[in-house]
Design a protein around this motif. Structure first.
Motif, PDB file in Angstrom:
ATOM      1  N   PHE A 104       0.823  -1.204   0.000  1.00 51.08           N
ATOM      2  CA  PHE A 104       0.000   0.000   0.000  1.00 51.08           C
ATOM      3  C   PHE A 104       0.863   1.262   0.000  1.00 51.08           C
ATOM      4  O   PHE A 104       1.899   1.326   0.651  1.00 51.08           O
ATOM      5  N   MET A 105       0.418   2.276  -0.749  1.00 52.41           N
ATOM      6  CA  MET A 105       1.114   3.555  -0.798  1.00 52.41           C
ATOM      7  C   MET A 105       0.916   4.309   0.514  1.00 52.41           C
ATOM      8  O   MET A 105      -0.187   4.317   1.074  1.00 52.41           O
ATOM      9  N   VAL A 106       1.972   4.947   0.991  1.00 52.09           N
ATOM     10  CA  VAL A 106       1.913   5.715   2.235  1.00 52.09           C
ATOM     11  C   VAL A 106       1.667   7.180   1.907  1.00 52.09           C
ATOM     12  O   VAL A 106       2.368   7.776   1.083  1.00 52.09           O
ATOM     13  N   GLY A 107       0.658   7.777   2.549  1.00 52.73           N
ATOM     14  CA  GLY A 107       0.379   9.190   2.349  1.00 52.73           C
ATOM     15  C   GLY A 107      -0.444   9.466   1.103  1.00 52.73           C
ATOM     16  O   GLY A 107      -0.793   8.553   0.346  1.00 52.73           O
ATOM     17  N   PRO A 108      -0.752  10.729   0.833  1.00 56.32           N
ATOM     18  CA  PRO A 108      -1.549  11.101  -0.339  1.00 56.32           C
ATOM     19  C   PRO A 108      -0.816  10.718  -1.627  1.00 56.32           C
ATOM     20  O   PRO A 108       0.398  10.867  -1.729  1.00 56.32           O
ATOM     21  N   HIS A 109      -1.572  10.227  -2.602  1.00 61.35           N
ATOM     22  CA  HIS A 109      -0.958   9.828  -3.867  1.00 61.35           C
ATOM     23  C   HIS A 109      -2.023   9.750  -4.959  1.00 61.35           C
ATOM     24  O   HIS A 109      -3.209   9.614  -4.670  1.00 61.35           O
ATOM     25  N   ARG A 122      -9.741   0.928 -20.527  1.00 62.43           N
ATOM     26  CA  ARG A 122      -8.722   1.293 -19.535  1.00 62.43           C
ATOM     27  C   ARG A 122      -9.030   0.545 -18.240  1.00 62.43           C
ATOM     28  O   ARG A 122      -9.787   1.000 -17.399  1.00 62.43           O
ATOM     29  N   TRP A 123      -8.403  -0.593 -18.075  1.00 66.04           N
ATOM     30  CA  TRP A 123      -8.670  -1.459 -16.930  1.00 66.04           C
ATOM     31  C   TRP A 123      -7.672  -1.187 -15.803  1.00 66.04           C
ATOM     32  O   TRP A 123      -6.631  -0.602 -15.993  1.00 66.04           O
ATOM     33  N   GLY A 124      -8.000  -1.680 -14.644  1.00 65.93           N
ATOM     34  CA  GLY A 124      -7.051  -1.922 -13.580  1.00 65.93           C
ATOM     35  C   GLY A 124      -6.456  -0.720 -12.879  1.00 65.93           C
ATOM     36  O   GLY A 124      -5.708   0.030 -13.469  1.00 65.93           O
ATOM     37  N   GLU A 125      -6.790  -0.549 -11.602  1.00 67.94           N
ATOM     38  CA  GLU A 125      -6.176   0.481 -10.762  1.00 67.94           C
ATOM     39  C   GLU A 125      -5.181  -0.245  -9.863  1.00 67.94           C
ATOM     40  O   GLU A 125      -5.534  -1.151  -9.126  1.00 67.94           O
ATOM     41  N   TYR A 126      -3.889   0.144  -9.951  1.00 70.25           N
ATOM     42  CA  TYR A 126      -2.837  -0.622  -9.305  1.00 70.25           C
ATOM     43  C   TYR A 126      -1.996   0.189  -8.320  1.00 70.25           C
ATOM     44  O   TYR A 126      -0.799  -0.026  -8.208  1.00 70.25           O
ATOM     45  N   SER A 127      -2.612   1.110  -7.605  1.00 67.44           N
ATOM     46  CA  SER A 127      -1.877   1.810  -6.559  1.00 67.44           C
ATOM     47  C   SER A 127      -1.428   0.830  -5.478  1.00 67.44           C
ATOM     48  O   SER A 127      -0.356   0.989  -4.896  1.00 67.44           O
ATOM     49  N   ASP A 128      -2.269  -0.157  -5.197  1.00 71.81           N
ATOM     50  CA  ASP A 128      -1.948  -1.179  -4.200  1.00 71.81           C
ATOM     51  C   ASP A 128      -1.387  -2.396  -4.919  1.00 71.81           C
ATOM     52  O   ASP A 128      -2.095  -3.080  -5.669  1.00 71.81           O
ATOM     53  N   TYR A 129      -0.083  -2.651  -4.716  1.00 69.90           N
ATOM     54  CA  TYR A 129       0.551  -3.768  -5.418  1.00 69.90           C
ATOM     55  C   TYR A 129       1.834  -4.163  -4.689  1.00 69.90           C
ATOM     56  O   TYR A 129       2.591  -3.295  -4.226  1.00 69.90           O
ATOM     57  N   ASN A 130       2.070  -5.457  -4.570  1.00 75.30           N
ATOM     58  CA  ASN A 130       3.310  -5.954  -3.992  1.00 75.30           C
ATOM     59  C   ASN A 130       4.405  -5.808  -5.045  1.00 75.30           C
ATOM     60  O   ASN A 130       4.421  -6.535  -6.041  1.00 75.30           O
ATOM     61  N   MET A 131       5.328  -4.881  -4.829  1.00 69.80           N
ATOM     62  CA  MET A 131       6.312  -4.552  -5.851  1.00 69.80           C
ATOM     63  C   MET A 131       7.609  -5.332  -5.739  1.00 69.80           C
ATOM     64  O   MET A 131       8.619  -4.975  -6.369  1.00 69.80           O
ATOM     65  N   THR A 132       7.613  -6.423  -4.971  1.00 71.81           N
ATOM     66  CA  THR A 132       8.833  -7.225  -4.888  1.00 71.81           C
ATOM     67  C   THR A 132       9.201  -7.840  -6.227  1.00 71.81           C
ATOM     68  O   THR A 132      10.342  -8.273  -6.414  1.00 71.81           O
ATOM     69  N   TRP A 133       8.261  -7.844  -7.179  1.00 73.78           N
ATOM     70  CA  TRP A 133       8.590  -8.380  -8.498  1.00 73.78           C
ATOM     71  C   TRP A 133       9.601  -7.473  -9.219  1.00 73.78           C
ATOM     72  O   TRP A 133      10.265  -7.896 -10.162  1.00 73.78           O
ATOM     73  N   ALA A 134       9.776  -6.235  -8.751  1.00 72.13           N
ATOM     74  CA  ALA A 134      10.728  -5.313  -9.381  1.00 72.13           C
ATOM     75  C   ALA A 134      12.017  -5.165  -8.581  1.00 72.13           C
ATOM     76  O   ALA A 134      13.083  -4.984  -9.162  1.00 72.13           O
ATOM     77  N   GLY A 135      11.954  -5.237  -7.250  1.00 76.35           N
ATOM     78  CA  GLY A 135      13.162  -5.166  -6.430  1.00 76.35           C
ATOM     79  C   GLY A 135      14.045  -3.978  -6.758  1.00 76.35           C
ATOM     80  O   GLY A 135      13.575  -2.851  -6.932  1.00 76.35           O
ATOM     81  N   ALA A 137      15.272  -3.246  -9.388  1.00 74.92           N
ATOM     82  CA  ALA A 137      15.038  -2.802 -10.764  1.00 74.92           C
ATOM     83  C   ALA A 137      14.030  -1.655 -10.819  1.00 74.92           C
ATOM     84  O   ALA A 137      13.814  -1.089 -11.889  1.00 74.92           O
ATOM     85  N   GLY A 138      13.417  -1.319  -9.665  1.00 80.85           N
ATOM     86  CA  GLY A 138      12.480  -0.203  -9.718  1.00 80.85           C
ATOM     87  C   GLY A 138      11.370  -0.208  -8.699  1.00 80.85           C
ATOM     88  O   GLY A 138      10.408   0.545  -8.841  1.00 80.85           O
ATOM     89  N   ALA A 139      11.470  -1.030  -7.644  1.00 85.41           N
ATOM     90  CA  ALA A 139      10.426  -1.034  -6.612  1.00 85.41           C
ATOM     91  C   ALA A 139      10.676   0.113  -5.644  1.00 85.41           C
ATOM     92  O   ALA A 139      10.983  -0.085  -4.471  1.00 85.41           O
ATOM     93  N   LEU A 140      10.548   1.332  -6.134  1.00 85.84           N
ATOM     94  CA  LEU A 140      10.860   2.514  -5.346  1.00 85.84           C
ATOM     95  C   LEU A 140       9.714   3.503  -5.453  1.00 85.84           C
ATOM     96  O   LEU A 140       9.198   3.754  -6.537  1.00 85.84           O
ATOM     97  N   VAL A 141       9.308   4.051  -4.319  1.00 80.42           N
ATOM     98  CA  VAL A 141       8.276   5.084  -4.281  1.00 80.42           C
ATOM     99  C   VAL A 141       8.965   6.423  -4.079  1.00 80.42           C
ATOM    100  O   VAL A 141       9.879   6.545  -3.256  1.00 80.42           O
ATOM    101  N   SER A 142       8.557   7.444  -4.848  1.00 76.61           N
ATOM    102  CA  SER A 142       9.170   8.753  -4.700  1.00 76.61           C
ATOM    103  C   SER A 142       8.175   9.837  -5.095  1.00 76.61           C
ATOM    104  O   SER A 142       7.006   9.563  -5.374  1.00 76.61           O
TER     105      SER A 142
END
Length: 208
Positions: A104-109, A122-135, A137-142
């Motif tokens: 889950f994203m922390v804070g307003p987004h 236009r399917w699929g809202e993916y704000s909530d996602y387990n991003m370990t598949w990227a590690g 390679a890009g599992a970073l929130v900024s």
């Protein structure tokens, strides 16, 4: 590995095969799954090589995961934790973090939609996602502000020694399907021609 000329294949098309068919079934099915880096690396290495080492650029997340594992071997610290301690915190990037398996994203987004290559519907809202598949390679929130700070410090020469920044900015060609040079890619940097504004760099994957 950092300029994606290793010849190592990606793993994403194995994880999400339906995505390449314009469907979100696999994205939905694996939304909450936690992946270990070694699992993903093994998948990428099991795929046919994209070429001989140094032959040509072919972007693959596998390269960055291997780099993350090498970082851990060299430093004795988890790669994401090392980056946090030596880059994120020293630069004061208060809203930048690796979420780990927390989905889950922390804070307003803003909400994150997946349009499947911009095909309707236009399917699929993916704000909530387990991003370990990227590690690594890009599992970073900024945030845009943190990214501006990061690029200012990096390209201003205050994050890396001059010789390392110069190496990072040394590029190889990114070619389109017809073999024409479409862009140039360095060590995690995509060179961008800004016309009258000059050239710059971004950390976006070369497929973006």
């Amino acid at each position: 590995m950092l300029n994606h000329t290793s010849g190592i294949n990606d793993y994403d098309h194995v994880l999400f095969p339906s995505y390449l068919q314009g469907k979100l079934d696999d994205l939905e099915a694996k939304r909450w799954k936690t992946w270990r880096p070694e699992e993903l690396i093994a998948i990428g290495l099991a795929e046919p090589p994209t070429g001989a080492p140094g032959e040509r650029l072919q972007y693959a997340n596998t390269n960055y995961l291997i780099a993350g594992e090498l970082l851990e071997k060299v430093t004795g610290q988890d790669g994401q934790r090392y980056i946090t301690r030596h880059v994120i915190r020293p630069l004061g990037l208060r809203n930048t973090y690796f979420p780990g398996s927390f989905p889950f994203m922390v804070g307003p987004h803003s909400e994150a939609y997946e349009a499947v290559f911009h095909l309707a519907p236009r399917w699929g809202e993916y704000s909530d996602y387990n991003m370990t598949w990227a590690g690594t390679a890009g599992a970073l929130v900024s945030t845009p502000q943190d990214l501006n700070t990061f690029f200012g410090e990096l390209l201003g020469g205050r994050l890396l020694p001059p010789e390392l920044l110069s190496e990072m900015k040394r590029t190889v060609p990114v070619r389109d399907g017809a073999g024409n040079e479409a862009a140039r890619y360095g060590l995690g940097l995509l060179a961008v021609d800004g016309g009258e504004c000059g050239s710059g760099a971004t950390t976006a994957p070369c497929s973006a």
